[in-house]
Design an enzyme around this catalytic site. Structure first.
Site, PDB file in Angstrom:
ATOM      1  N   GLY A 117     -15.164   3.213   3.974  1.00 28.74           N
ATOM      2  CA  GLY A 117     -13.407   3.435   3.855  1.00 28.74           C
ATOM      3  C   GLY A 117     -13.047   3.014   2.267  1.00 28.74           C
ATOM      4  N   GLN A 118     -14.027   2.659   1.418  1.00 29.16           N
ATOM      5  CA  GLN A 118     -13.285   2.468   0.125  1.00 29.16           C
ATOM      6  C   GLN A 118     -13.074   3.604  -0.711  1.00 29.16           C
ATOM      7  OE1 GLN A 118     -15.785  -0.432  -2.210  1.00 29.16           O
ATOM      8  NE2 GLN A 118     -13.857  -0.831  -3.476  1.00 29.16           N
ATOM      9  N   SER A 119     -11.904   3.560  -1.036  1.00 29.07           N
ATOM     10  CA  SER A 119     -11.635   4.781  -2.011  1.00 29.07           C
ATOM     11  C   SER A 119     -11.274   4.206  -3.556  1.00 29.07           C
ATOM     12  CB  SER A 119     -10.295   5.489  -1.431  1.00 29.07           C
ATOM     13  OG  SER A 119      -9.346   4.748  -1.368  1.00 29.07           O
TER      14      SER A 119
ATOM     15  N   HIS B 147     -10.305  -5.207  -3.166  1.00 26.75           N
ATOM     16  CA  HIS B 147      -9.162  -5.486  -2.745  1.00 26.75           C
ATOM     17  C   HIS B 147      -9.123  -6.093  -1.197  1.00 26.75           C
ATOM     18  CE1 HIS B 147      -9.491  -1.275  -2.460  1.00 26.75           C
ATOM     19  NE2 HIS B 147      -9.193  -1.320  -1.212  1.00 26.75           N
ATOM     20  N   LEU B 148      -8.140  -6.767  -0.957  1.00 25.60           N
ATOM     21  CA  LEU B 148      -8.189  -7.283   0.699  1.00 25.60           C
ATOM     22  C   LEU B 148      -6.820  -6.643   0.952  1.00 25.60           C
ATOM     23  CD1 LEU B 148      -9.337  -9.460   2.155  1.00 25.60           C
ATOM     24  CD2 LEU B 148      -7.833 -11.081   1.289  1.00 25.60           C
ATOM     25  N   HIS B 149      -7.234  -5.905   2.078  1.00 24.18           N
ATOM     26  CA  HIS B 149      -5.953  -5.331   2.766  1.00 24.18           C
ATOM     27  C   HIS B 149      -5.374  -6.526   3.787  1.00 24.18           C
ATOM     28  CE1 HIS B 149      -6.669  -0.783   2.232  1.00 24.18           C
ATOM     29  NE2 HIS B 149      -7.916  -1.284   2.155  1.00 24.18           N
TER      30      HIS B 149
ATOM     31  N   ASP C  26       0.879  -1.173  -0.064  1.00 21.98           N
ATOM     32  CA  ASP C  26      -0.086  -0.064   0.090  1.00 21.98           C
ATOM     33  C   ASP C  26       0.791   1.253  -0.088  1.00 21.98           C
ATOM     34  OD1 ASP C  26      -3.155   0.421   1.082  1.00 21.98           O
ATOM     35  OD2 ASP C  26      -1.841   2.254   1.210  1.00 21.98           O
ATOM     36  N   ILE C  27       0.642   2.259  -0.891  1.00 20.89           N
ATOM     37  CA  ILE C  27       1.273   3.537  -0.762  1.00 20.89           C
ATOM     38  C   ILE C  27       1.251   4.193   0.331  1.00 20.89           C
ATOM     39  CG2 ILE C  27      -0.323   4.958  -1.769  1.00 20.89           C
ATOM     40  CD1 ILE C  27       1.422   5.894  -3.961  1.00 20.89           C
TER      41      ILE C  27
ATOM     42  N   ASN D 298     -12.742  -3.131   2.586  1.00 24.75           N
ATOM     43  CA  ASN D 298     -13.889  -2.017   2.825  1.00 24.75           C
ATOM     44  C   ASN D 298     -14.700  -1.844   1.545  1.00 24.75           C
ATOM     45  OD1 ASN D 298     -12.510  -1.160   5.122  1.00 24.75           O
ATOM     46  ND2 ASN D 298     -10.739   0.041   3.707  1.00 24.75           N
TER      47      ASN D 298
END
Ligand code: DGP
Length: 111
Positions: free
Chosen positions: A90-92, A97-99, A29-30, A84
């Site tokens: 909180g999905q942006s 995707h899975l964190h 993640d960035i 999310n």
């Protein structure tokens, strides 16, 4: 389709890739929220988990299995997996995707 994670999965945008197979790509993640923060992404575009259908059942399983392999490779015994779904959660980025988060204590409930 103008999708950031489609472009990252295709290698059109650089990322710190930690895993890939025929259906899944994972990269750091960035904006990490933990010492280990990896995004596990299907190559196929699905905008959010609520848009996944029966035809995606294996793919959703593959995301989780890939996350487990990455956690092991990162030396994590304890970790958290988060999806999310929707802006309010909180999905942006609207490519499912899975964190994978680990490397620090995790509290509950999440914020
Ligand atoms: P979410 O908020 O659940 O949709 O998670 C999206 C994540 O994507 C967020 O933690 C930041 C990360 N992110 C956004 N843009 C980029 C990017 O260009 N590269 C990488 N590696 N991660 C990104």
């Amino acid at each position: 389709m103008d999708c950031l994670f489609c472009k990252i999965a295709a290698g059109e945008i650089d990322s710190k890739r930690v895993y890939e197979d025929d259906r899944v790509v994972a990269f750091r993640d960035i904006n990490p929220a933990a010492p280990v923060h990896v995004l596990v992404v299907p190559r196929e575009h699905v905008s959010r988990i609520s848009e996944a259908g029966e035809e995606h059942a294996e793919l959703i399983g593959r995301l989780h299995l890939a996350a487990g392999k990455i956690a092991e490779a990162e030396g994590l015994k304890d970790y958290r997996l988060v999806i999310n779904c929707g802006e309010g959660a909180g999905q942006s980025v609207f490519h499912v995707h899975l964190h994978l988060l680990g490397g620090r204590p995790m509290s509950w409930p999440p914020g």
